[in-house]
Structure formats: C-alpha cells, structure tokens
Design an enzyme around this catalytic site. Structure first.
Site, PDB file in Angstrom:
ATOM      1  N   LYS A  90     -11.657 -17.536  20.149  1.00 11.05           N
ATOM      2  CA  LYS A  90     -10.927 -16.554  20.507  1.00 11.05           C
ATOM      3  C   LYS A  90     -11.826 -15.050  20.131  1.00 11.05           C
ATOM      4  CE  LYS A  90      -7.379 -13.862  21.718  1.00 11.05           C
ATOM      5  NZ  LYS A  90      -8.243 -13.068  22.505  1.00 11.05           N
ATOM      6  N   GLN A 111     -16.395 -12.985  14.017  1.00 10.32           N
ATOM      7  CA  GLN A 111     -15.017 -13.263  14.440  1.00 10.32           C
ATOM      8  C   GLN A 111     -14.374 -14.599  13.909  1.00 10.32           C
ATOM      9  OE1 GLN A 111     -14.247 -11.182  17.585  1.00 10.32           O
ATOM     10  NE2 GLN A 111     -12.309 -11.680  16.765  1.00 10.32           N
ATOM     11  N   LYS A 126     -17.185 -14.934  21.252  1.00 18.09           N
ATOM     12  CA  LYS A 126     -17.438 -13.591  21.788  1.00 18.09           C
ATOM     13  C   LYS A 126     -18.097 -13.904  22.895  1.00 18.09           C
ATOM     14  CE  LYS A 126     -16.976  -9.174  20.493  1.00 18.09           C
ATOM     15  NZ  LYS A 126     -15.886  -8.702  19.582  1.00 18.09           N
ATOM     16  N   ASP A 166     -13.368  -5.599  24.434  1.00 18.94           N
ATOM     17  CA  ASP A 166     -14.325  -5.041  23.184  1.00 18.94           C
ATOM     18  C   ASP A 166     -14.873  -3.720  23.801  1.00 18.94           C
ATOM     19  OD1 ASP A 166     -15.587  -5.893  20.512  1.00 18.94           O
ATOM     20  OD2 ASP A 166     -17.276  -5.325  21.732  1.00 18.94           O
ATOM     21  N   THR A 209      -5.858  -2.498  16.815  1.00 14.02           N
ATOM     22  CA  THR A 209      -6.921  -2.393  15.895  1.00 14.02           C
ATOM     23  C   THR A 209      -7.112  -1.018  15.163  1.00 14.02           C
ATOM     24  OG1 THR A 209      -8.000  -3.711  17.589  1.00 14.02           O
ATOM     25  CG2 THR A 209      -9.514  -2.778  16.209  1.00 14.02           C
TER      26      THR A 209
HETATM   27  P1  NDP Z   1     -14.641   1.376  23.559  1.00 14.43           P
HETATM   28  O1  NDP Z   1     -15.620   0.872  24.572  1.00 14.43           O
HETATM   29  O2  NDP Z   1     -13.342   1.578  23.894  1.00 14.43           O
HETATM   30  O3  NDP Z   1     -15.393   2.564  22.750  1.00 14.43           O
HETATM   31  C1  NDP Z   1     -16.391   2.525  22.232  1.00 14.43           C
HETATM   32  C2  NDP Z   1     -16.892   3.833  21.607  1.00 14.43           C
HETATM   33  O4  NDP Z   1     -18.009   3.601  20.601  1.00 14.43           O
HETATM   34  C3  NDP Z   1     -17.192   5.027  22.689  1.00 14.43           C
HETATM   35  O5  NDP Z   1     -16.876   6.150  21.855  1.00 14.43           O
HETATM   36  C4  NDP Z   1     -18.693   4.651  22.706  1.00 14.43           C
HETATM   37  O6  NDP Z   1     -19.443   5.983  23.032  1.00 14.43           O
HETATM   38  C5  NDP Z   1     -19.081   4.370  21.118  1.00 14.43           C
HETATM   39  N1  NDP Z   1     -20.486   3.577  21.242  1.00 14.43           N
HETATM   40  C6  NDP Z   1     -20.528   2.337  21.749  1.00 14.43           C
HETATM   41  N2  NDP Z   1     -21.637   1.996  21.862  1.00 14.43           N
HETATM   42  C7  NDP Z   1     -22.396   2.940  21.072  1.00 14.43           C
HETATM   43  C8  NDP Z   1     -23.702   3.140  20.505  1.00 14.43           C
HETATM   44  N3  NDP Z   1     -24.644   2.192  20.827  1.00 14.43           N
HETATM   45  N4  NDP Z   1     -24.011   4.197  20.055  1.00 14.43           N
HETATM   46  C9  NDP Z   1     -22.943   5.204  19.460  1.00 14.43           C
HETATM   47  N5  NDP Z   1     -21.749   5.048  19.856  1.00 14.43           N
HETATM   48  C10 NDP Z   1     -21.467   3.961  20.497  1.00 14.43           C
HETATM   49  O7  NDP Z   1     -14.752   0.160  22.655  1.00 14.43           O
HETATM   50  P2  NDP Z   1     -13.577  -0.220  21.333  1.00 14.43           P
HETATM   51  O8  NDP Z   1     -12.970   0.843  20.831  1.00 14.43           O
HETATM   52  O9  NDP Z   1     -12.849  -1.356  21.693  1.00 14.43           O
HETATM   53  O10 NDP Z   1     -14.644  -0.889  20.167  1.00 14.43           O
HETATM   54  C11 NDP Z   1     -15.226  -0.033  19.209  1.00 14.43           C
HETATM   55  C12 NDP Z   1     -15.753  -0.843  18.002  1.00 14.43           C
HETATM   56  O11 NDP Z   1     -14.671  -1.827  17.548  1.00 14.43           O
HETATM   57  C13 NDP Z   1     -16.699  -2.090  18.394  1.00 14.43           C
HETATM   58  O12 NDP Z   1     -17.551  -2.287  17.399  1.00 14.43           O
HETATM   59  C14 NDP Z   1     -15.887  -3.384  18.499  1.00 14.43           C
HETATM   60  O13 NDP Z   1     -16.603  -4.527  18.522  1.00 14.43           O
HETATM   61  C15 NDP Z   1     -14.939  -3.306  17.396  1.00 14.43           C
HETATM   62  N6  NDP Z   1     -13.590  -3.580  17.728  1.00 14.43           N
HETATM   63  C16 NDP Z   1     -12.935  -3.604  18.768  1.00 14.43           C
HETATM   64  C17 NDP Z   1     -11.545  -4.206  18.629  1.00 14.43           C
HETATM   65  C18 NDP Z   1     -10.668  -4.157  20.009  1.00 14.43           C
HETATM   66  O14 NDP Z   1      -9.744  -4.514  19.805  1.00 14.43           O
HETATM   67  N7  NDP Z   1     -11.077  -3.328  21.122  1.00 14.43           N
HETATM   68  C19 NDP Z   1     -11.102  -4.966  17.719  1.00 14.43           C
HETATM   69  C20 NDP Z   1     -12.043  -5.179  16.785  1.00 14.43           C
HETATM   70  C21 NDP Z   1     -13.232  -4.509  16.590  1.00 14.43           C
HETATM   71  P3  NDP Z   1     -19.984   5.911  24.590  1.00 14.43           P
HETATM   72  O15 NDP Z   1     -18.714   6.236  25.259  1.00 14.43           O
HETATM   73  O16 NDP Z   1     -21.168   7.000  24.768  1.00 14.43           O
HETATM   74  O17 NDP Z   1     -20.840   4.618  24.900  1.00 14.43           O
HETATM   75  O1  2IT Z   2     -13.939  -7.739  17.588  1.00 11.30           O
HETATM   76  C1  2IT Z   2     -12.585  -7.897  17.840  1.00 11.30           C
HETATM   77  O2  2IT Z   2     -11.938  -8.557  16.949  1.00 11.30           O
HETATM   78  C2  2IT Z   2     -12.136  -8.010  19.269  1.00 11.30           C
HETATM   79  N1  2IT Z   2     -12.760  -7.170  19.996  1.00 11.30           N
HETATM   80  C3  2IT Z   2     -10.911  -8.133  19.592  1.00 11.30           C
HETATM   81  C4  2IT Z   2     -10.734  -9.706  20.079  1.00 11.30           C
HETATM   82  C5  2IT Z   2      -9.487 -10.120  20.523  1.00 11.30           C
HETATM   83  O3  2IT Z   2      -9.545 -11.504  21.006  1.00 11.30           O
HETATM   84  O4  2IT Z   2      -8.689  -9.436  20.557  1.00 11.30           O
END
Ligand code: NDP
Ligand code: 2IT
Length: 444
Positions: A90, A111, A126, A166, A209
């Site tokens: 997952k 994860q 992943k 993600d 999240t």
């Molecule tokens: P999104 O794509 O929705 O948003 C990502 C955000 O982070 C954007 O504002 C983006 O800016 C910025 N970003 C991405 N890459 C970079 C970079 N290299 N340098 C600076 N800013 C960056 O992703 P999520 O919000 O889903 O994910 C954000 C983080 O949370 C990640 O680390 C992900 O692994 C983690 N995460 C996500 C979960 C989920 O349920 N979605 C669960 C647990 C963890 P820009 O638009 O400029 O790229």
């Molecule tokens: O980093 C994470 O935990 C996620 N991007 C969410 C994974 C999931 O299966 O909901």
C-alpha cells in the site's frame, strides 16, 4: 560493528547512487539499535534486517504516450513492492520529474513502518514516474495515466497492491487510472484509494493527511502541557497535504502564516486564507505567487523557503530534504517549539539532530503524516463491505488513529529508554509488528 551498522554499510555498498534511500535506511537502522541488541541472535539467524531493507520486488517499465501535438513521449514508470508481511502493498504514486528508483525506494521503505503504525493491515509500497504533470492538458494527463496503468494493472489488485496519490497524483489522476484498470480487468474493486466520491472514494481522504498532522500536533502540545491554540504556524507546500494541514491548524485556533511552492513562499501576517490557496491550486492549477495578487497585505518571497520566518510550529508539507541544518538552526533561534512532518523525510538528518538537541518536539513523517494512508485503509475497508461511512465517522476514526500513533510512539520511546525521542519511538513501534510477522512467516 553493530548488526544495524553492518546492514547499513551493506545497503550503501549494494545500492550506489541512491542517497535518499541511504538516508531513510540510516535514520531507521540507527534508531532500531535498542531492540536489535535485545534480539540480536534471533534477528541475525533470520537475516531479518537484511531482508527488511530489501524490496520484495521492483517493477520498472516504459510509459509511452502521445502529446497533444501528436508527438510520442516516453517516461520511466516504477512500482516498488516493498514489504507484504502485514498486508497487501500500500502506498502512493508520485508523478514528478525528479522521480527515480532510489527516491521510490526511500518512500517505499518509510511506508512499511508508517503503515504498520496505523494499526491497519497494510504492507508497504510506492510507485511513480518521472512524468511532469505541470503544464499538461487534461487529455495529455489522461493518456499518460492510461499508458501507466496499461502496464501496472497486471501487478496490482485490491488484495495484492493498492496504489494511491502522492506528489502530482490527485483525484484527477486516480480517476483516470481507476478507469483504465477497470477497462483492462473488468473488475470494479478497491484497487486504488483516493478515488472520487461517486465511485468508491472515502469521505475525509482528501483532508486526511493534513488533518492528521494537525491532530498529532495537538497531542504533542498537550503531552508537553501546552496547546496548539494561539500558536503561529509555518507551512511549506501548497498541495493536498499543505492545504488541509493549514485548514486544521486554523480550526485548532492557530494562525498559519506561510505556504509555498517550488518557486517561493507567501507570508501573510493576517493568517493564510485557505480558500484562496484552494482556488489557486485545486481549481486553476496555478502558482502560489498569485496569492499575493489576490490577498492584500500578503508578500511573496521568490526563490526561498519559509523557514527564516518566526514561527512556533513548523509543518513542512512539500518534499524530501526541504529543511537543512542551517534552516533548522534559524528556526530554533526564532523559538520554534514543534515540528511535524507532513511531507516524507523533509528534514535532513542534520536538521533532525538540531531539533532534538534543542528540545524541540519533533515528529517524523512516518508518524505525523500517517493519517493519509490510514484513511486509505479505511477506504479499502468500506470498498470491501460495499458501504460508505459519513465524514464525521471517518474523521473520528482518523482522530483515534492519530491519538493511538502518538501513544505508541511516546510509550515505545520510553520503554526503550529514549523518552521524548519520537524518531526512535516511531521506528521501533512500526518495526516490531512487521518483524514479528516476518519471523512468523518463515523465510519468504
Ligand atoms: P501535491 O502534489 O499536492 O503538492 C506538492 C507541493 O509540494 C506543491 O506545493 C509543490 O510545489 C511542492 N513541491 C513538490 N516538489 C517540490 C520540490 N522539489 N521543491 C519544492 N517544493 C516542491 O503533493 P502532496 O501534498 O500530496 O504531497 C506533499 C508531501 O506529502 C510529499 O512529500 C508526499 O510524499 C507527502 N505525503 C502525501 C500524502 C498524501 O496523502 N497525498 C500522505 C503522506 C505524505 P510545485 O507545485 O512547485 O511543485
Ligand atoms: O506517503 C503516503 O503515505 C501517501 N502518499 C499516501 C499513501 C496511500 O496509500 O494513501
């Protein structure tokens, strides 16, 4: 040399050019020392650590698709099926130009322990691709997602491997991937989470999240005899995690002063207006600098991260290694009290040390951001019983899971003589269940 250190050296040697993977493994193995020392013979005889650091399987494949001009494009796709000891693989799918095998291995490794901490039966995995969704039309994104799934579908399933969102993968991409999976297999099953509400998605998954980061921060503050209410919060990122993290902190009575993207950050001393961020990012798919054109008094700082601002709570919600040692020192100098990782591995190992050495309450991502995958687990449960729970019901369960994670992390840290060290607490607590299951299942 200790068993953990031996295995770490082996990982570095056998996996060259994967610095993020080395970093994630180092953080985990170094904090497992107390439990490994206690069980050294058992673990060594079973080569448990050598097995746990090695993905069960990595699938890597070609993703060809046709852009709007008729030009064929080719990307590299992957799925890292890391560990299935406690449930089906997952984990999310990352779509970003920086994606490579090493980054997906670090994410898959994290994860495994995160999913274990949720208490739900989910293994770790992943996936992702070096595709950049920025600037692509809906049709291009759809054709890409269909091509990606045309290979991935044969490796996943509701009881084998369940991907989700993600970075770069949100509701739109999950929808296209689900459609293609259904077309190719004829199965209407919970093979992806984060689906639309009209086709098996769970209420609260979008928020989960970010809300979880808020809930666990409240637990941490309470545990220290303090309160989130009235605190100033700095958030990085402006995507799914950042938006709902900001919303929850606001609801908890805090003031969020920053959000960002990869180009720069917004500082709004009146408190970030989350609806404006949602409109820019979720509807227009624009850049965060537009916030300053819409909200009077807000300033946009180009080319910088928000960690130079004064804040009580920092919630990095963008990407890995987005806070370094110097930035951590600056935050400490400015009086930061709590750091909760919304992103995966946003602090460098040096930055983590700065926080811990200075008594900052620091919760690693595998605990702090586990709310997302936890509600994914609840989406799987709802799909299995073919029922949908209300927003309130899922939110209550999420709150309960985050409280339980905090409890496990703090109690485990204490049990192993590391009171207040939430990194050790999270890693040992997550590891224990996976290790027990692996030992019971024999050499597989
Ligand atoms: P999104 O794509 O929705 O948003 C990502 C955000 O982070 C954007 O504002 C983006 O800016 C910025 N970003 C991405 N890459 C970079 C970079 N290299 N340098 C600076 N800013 C960056 O992703 P999520 O919000 O889903 O994910 C954000 C983080 O949370 C990640 O680390 C992900 O692994 C983690 N995460 C996500 C979960 C989920 O349920 N979605 C669960 C647990 C963890 P820009 O638009 O400029 O790229
Ligand atoms: O980093 C994470 O935990 C996620 N991007 C969410 C994974 C999931 O299966 O909901």
């Amino acid at each position: 040399m200790s068993y953990s250190s031996e295995v770490f050296e082996r990982v570095v040697k056998e996996n060259p050019n994967e610095p993020e993977f080395h970093q994630a493994v180092k953080e985990v193995l170094s904090t497992l020392e107390p439990i490994v020392t206690k069980n050294e013979k058992l673990y060594r005889d079973a080569a448990l650590l050598e097995r746990i650091v090695e993905p069960e399987r990595i699938i890597s494949f070609r993703v060809p698709w046709v852009d709007d001009k008729g030009q064929v494009q080719v990307n590299k796709g992957y799925r890292v099926q890391y560990n299935s000891a406690i449930g089906p693989y997952k984990g999310g799918i990352r779509l970003h130009p920086s994606v490579n095998q090493g980054i997906l291995k670090f994410l898959g490794f994290e994860q495994v322990f995160k999913n274990s901490l949720t208490g739900l039966p989910m293994g770790g995995g992943k996936g992702g691709c070096n595709f950049d969704p920025k600037g692509k039309t809906d049709n291009e994104v759809m054709r890409f997602c269909q091509s990606f799934m045309s290979e991935l579908y044969r490796h996943i399933g509701a009881d084998t491997d369940v991907p989700a969102g993600d970075i770069g993968t949100g509701a739109r991409e999950v929808g296209y991937m689900f459609g293609q999976y259904k077309k190719l297999t004829g199965l209407y099953e919970g093979v992806l989470t984060g689906k639309g509400l009209a086709f098996g998605g769970s209420l609260t998954r979008t928020e989960a999240t970010g809300y979880g980061v808020g809930y666990i921060s409240a637990e941490m503050m309470n545990g220290a005899g303090n309160d989130v209410s009235g605190k100033v919060v700095g958030i990085s990122g402006s995507g799914n995690v950042a938006i709902y993290c900001a919303k929850k902190f606001k609801e908890l009575g805090a003031k969020v002063i920053t959000v960002s993207d990869s180009n720069g950050y917004i500082y709004d001393e009146n408190g970030i207006n989350v609806d404006v961020v949602k409109e820019i990012k979720e509807v227009k798919r624009g850049r965060i600098k537009e916030y300053a054109d819409i909200v009077k008094g807000a300033k946009y700082v180009d080319g910088k991260r928000p960690w130079g601002e004064k804040m009580d709570i920092a919630a990095p919600c963008a990407t890995q290694n987005e806070m370094n040692e110097a930035e951590a020192k600056e935050l400490v100098k400015n009086g930061v009290k709590l750091v909760a990782e919304g992103a995966n591995m946003p602090l460098t190992l040096e930055a983590i040390k700065v926080m811990q050495d200075n008594g900052v309450l620091y919760m690693p991502g595998k605990a702090a951001n586990a709310g997302g995958v936890a509600v994914s687990g609840l989406e799987m449960s709802q799909n299995s019983i073919r029922l949908s729970w209300t927003f309130e019901e899922v939110d209550e369960r999420l709150k309960g899971i985050m409280k339980n994670i905090y409890k496990q992390v703090t109690e485990t840290a204490e049990e192993f003589g590391k009171k207040g060290d939430f990194v050790t607490g999270a890693n040992i607590a997550g590891f224990k269940k996976v290790a027990t299951a692996m030992l019971a299942q024999g050499v597989v």
